[in-house]
Design a protein around this motif. Structure first.
Motif, mmCIF file in Angstrom:
data_model
loop_
_atom_site.group_PDB
_atom_site.id
_atom_site.type_symbol
_atom_site.label_atom_id
_atom_site.label_comp_id
_atom_site.label_asym_id
_atom_site.label_seq_id
_atom_site.Cartn_x
_atom_site.Cartn_y
_atom_site.Cartn_z
ATOM 1 N N ILE A 67 -7.426 5.838 -7.981
ATOM 2 C CA ILE A 67 -7.822 5.682 -9.385
ATOM 3 C C ILE A 67 -6.963 4.612 -10.051
ATOM 4 O O ILE A 67 -7.488 3.712 -10.717
ATOM 5 N N ASN A 68 -5.655 4.703 -9.882
ATOM 6 C CA ASN A 68 -4.738 3.774 -10.551
ATOM 7 C C ASN A 68 -4.779 2.364 -9.980
ATOM 8 O O ASN A 68 -4.505 1.404 -10.702
ATOM 9 N N ASN A 69 -5.109 2.231 -8.704
ATOM 10 C CA ASN A 69 -5.108 0.919 -8.062
ATOM 11 C C ASN A 69 -6.457 0.215 -8.068
ATOM 12 O O ASN A 69 -6.499 -1.021 -8.122
ATOM 13 N N TYR A 70 -7.545 0.979 -7.988
ATOM 14 C CA TYR A 70 -8.846 0.358 -7.749
ATOM 15 C C TYR A 70 -9.926 0.662 -8.782
ATOM 16 O O TYR A 70 -10.962 0.007 -8.790
ATOM 17 N N ILE A 71 -9.719 1.662 -9.602
ATOM 18 C CA ILE A 71 -10.757 2.000 -10.582
ATOM 19 C C ILE A 71 -10.325 1.577 -11.982
ATOM 20 O O ILE A 71 -10.986 0.756 -12.623
ATOM 21 N N ILE A 72 -9.220 2.125 -12.461
ATOM 22 C CA ILE A 72 -8.785 1.848 -13.829
ATOM 23 C C ILE A 72 -8.555 0.354 -14.099
ATOM 24 O O ILE A 72 -9.006 -0.145 -15.130
ATOM 25 N N PRO A 73 -7.881 -0.385 -13.198
ATOM 26 C CA PRO A 73 -7.671 -1.807 -13.517
ATOM 27 C C PRO A 73 -8.964 -2.622 -13.621
ATOM 28 O O PRO A 73 -8.975 -3.662 -14.263
ATOM 29 N N ILE A 74 -10.026 -2.154 -13.014
ATOM 30 C CA ILE A 74 -11.261 -2.930 -12.960
ATOM 31 C C ILE A 74 -12.289 -2.446 -13.984
ATOM 32 O O ILE A 74 -12.857 -3.254 -14.721
ATOM 33 N N ASP B 120 -19.796 -3.234 -4.649
ATOM 34 C CA ASP B 120 -19.992 -4.413 -3.803
ATOM 35 C C ASP B 120 -18.831 -5.396 -3.944
ATOM 36 O O ASP B 120 -18.368 -5.966 -2.955
ATOM 37 N N ASP B 121 -18.357 -5.596 -5.157
ATOM 38 C CA ASP B 121 -17.262 -6.539 -5.411
ATOM 39 C C ASP B 121 -15.925 -6.067 -4.849
ATOM 40 O O ASP B 121 -15.046 -6.884 -4.565
ATOM 41 N N LEU B 122 -15.771 -4.758 -4.685
ATOM 42 C CA LEU B 122 -14.507 -4.245 -4.150
ATOM 43 C C LEU B 122 -14.205 -4.822 -2.765
ATOM 44 O O LEU B 122 -13.044 -5.046 -2.416
ATOM 45 N N VAL C 73 -4.204 -3.072 -2.340
ATOM 46 C CA VAL C 73 -2.861 -2.937 -2.882
ATOM 47 C C VAL C 73 -1.886 -2.750 -1.728
ATOM 48 O O VAL C 73 -2.180 -2.039 -0.761
ATOM 49 N N LYS C 74 -0.749 -3.396 -1.838
ATOM 50 C CA LYS C 74 0.276 -3.197 -0.815
ATOM 51 C C LYS C 74 0.730 -1.747 -0.874
ATOM 52 O O LYS C 74 0.991 -1.206 -1.924
ATOM 53 N N GLY C 75 0.815 -1.155 0.266
ATOM 54 C CA GLY C 75 1.250 0.236 0.331
ATOM 55 C C GLY C 75 2.027 0.450 1.600
ATOM 56 O O GLY C 75 3.116 -0.087 1.769
ATOM 57 N N ASN C 76 1.440 1.170 2.516
ATOM 58 C CA ASN C 76 2.078 1.466 3.786
ATOM 59 C C ASN C 76 1.777 0.405 4.839
ATOM 60 O O ASN C 76 2.076 0.595 6.010
ATOM 61 N N HIS C 77 1.173 -0.700 4.433
ATOM 62 C CA HIS C 77 0.820 -1.764 5.362
ATOM 63 C C HIS C 77 2.078 -2.496 5.824
ATOM 64 O O HIS C 77 2.961 -2.782 5.035
ATOM 65 N N LYS C 78 2.136 -2.815 7.098
ATOM 66 C CA LYS C 78 3.263 -3.582 7.627
ATOM 67 C C LYS C 78 3.121 -5.053 7.261
ATOM 68 O O LYS C 78 4.098 -5.745 7.042
ATOM 69 N N ASN C 79 1.911 -5.538 7.232
ATOM 70 C CA ASN C 79 1.621 -6.927 6.893
ATOM 71 C C ASN C 79 0.860 -6.959 5.574
ATOM 72 O O ASN C 79 0.663 -5.924 4.931
ATOM 73 N N GLU C 80 0.395 -8.139 5.202
ATOM 74 C CA GLU C 80 -0.465 -8.236 4.023
ATOM 75 C C GLU C 80 -1.686 -7.353 4.253
ATOM 76 O O GLU C 80 -2.268 -7.362 5.340
ATOM 77 N N PRO C 81 -2.096 -6.599 3.258
ATOM 78 C CA PRO C 81 -3.155 -5.614 3.474
ATOM 79 C C PRO C 81 -4.558 -6.170 3.665
ATOM 80 O O PRO C 81 -5.422 -5.481 4.183
ATOM 81 N N GLY C 82 -4.839 -7.389 3.254
ATOM 82 C CA GLY C 82 -6.203 -7.907 3.358
ATOM 83 C C GLY C 82 -7.078 -7.328 2.263
ATOM 84 O O GLY C 82 -6.587 -6.811 1.260
ATOM 85 N N ASN C 83 -8.376 -7.399 2.448
ATOM 86 C CA ASN C 83 -9.304 -6.875 1.443
ATOM 87 C C ASN C 83 -9.405 -5.362 1.530
ATOM 88 O O ASN C 83 -9.039 -4.755 2.535
ATOM 89 N N ILE C 84 -9.937 -4.781 0.475
ATOM 90 C CA ILE C 84 -10.116 -3.332 0.426
ATOM 91 C C ILE C 84 -11.074 -2.928 1.549
ATOM 92 O O ILE C 84 -12.137 -3.519 1.720
ATOM 93 N N SER C 85 -10.701 -1.923 2.296
ATOM 94 C CA SER C 85 -11.489 -1.507 3.455
ATOM 95 C C SER C 85 -12.734 -0.721 3.045
ATOM 96 O O SER C 85 -12.798 -0.145 1.952
ATOM 97 N N THR C 86 -13.688 -0.691 3.948
ATOM 98 C CA THR C 86 -14.908 0.085 3.737
ATOM 99 C C THR C 86 -14.569 1.558 3.530
ATOM 100 O O THR C 86 -15.157 2.221 2.670
ATOM 101 N N ARG C 87 -13.608 2.058 4.286
ATOM 102 C CA ARG C 87 -13.201 3.465 4.147
ATOM 103 C C ARG C 87 -12.643 3.747 2.757
ATOM 104 O O ARG C 87 -12.969 4.763 2.139
ATOM 105 N N THR C 88 -11.803 2.845 2.247
ATOM 106 C CA THR C 88 -11.239 3.035 0.911
ATOM 107 C C THR C 88 -12.345 3.002 -0.144
ATOM 108 O O THR C 88 -12.343 3.810 -1.080
#
Length: 123
Positions: A48-55, A74-76, A82-97
């Motif tokens: 909610i805080n990372n992907y819904i409210i800001p948009i 579709d735009d997501l 958002v950087k989180g537990n990713h070791k590298n740059e996270p890339g685009n938001i995943s289909t699962r997310t």
């Protein structure tokens, strides 16, 4: 607060509530009702805080249509995760997310219908 009479019911529809305000109420409901346990609450608050409210957080519910909500989903796919537990740059938001976000948004809008904030669920 402005209320508009819905011609199909005896209830008033609140047209002045934003997506952020709805999600605050919905999260509170899910927490108090026991629908979301601690882990689910933490994960969903992050989404909610990372992907819904800001948009779309400042958008009034009355301005959300099925088409605009589909455009949001579709735009997501083209937004950086958002950087989180990713070791590298996270890339685009995943289909699962995105699917997990839909699992928050759709029932939140159903809750909005039950609470008479909107008359139809756009999700």
């Amino acid at each position: 607060m402005i209320f508009v009479e819905n011609k199909y019911s005896d209830y008033s529809i609140n047209t002045e509530i934003t997506v952020k305000e709805l999600l605050d109420k919905y999260v509170n409901h899910c927490t108090k009702s026991g629908k979301w346990q601690a882990q689910t609450l933490t994960e969903n608050r992050g989404r909610i805080n990372n992907y819904i409210i800001p948009i779309i957080g400042d958008v009034y519910l009355s301005h959300i249509s099925p088409r605009s909500l589909q455009s949001y989903f579709d735009d997501l796919r083209f937004r950086q995760a958002v950087k989180g537990n990713h070791k590298n740059e996270p890339g685009n938001i995943s289909t699962r997310t995105i699917e997990d976000i839909k699992k928050i948004v759709s029932p939140a809008f159903s809750y909005a219908v039950r609470m008479n904030y909107i008359s139809l669920n756009p999700a």
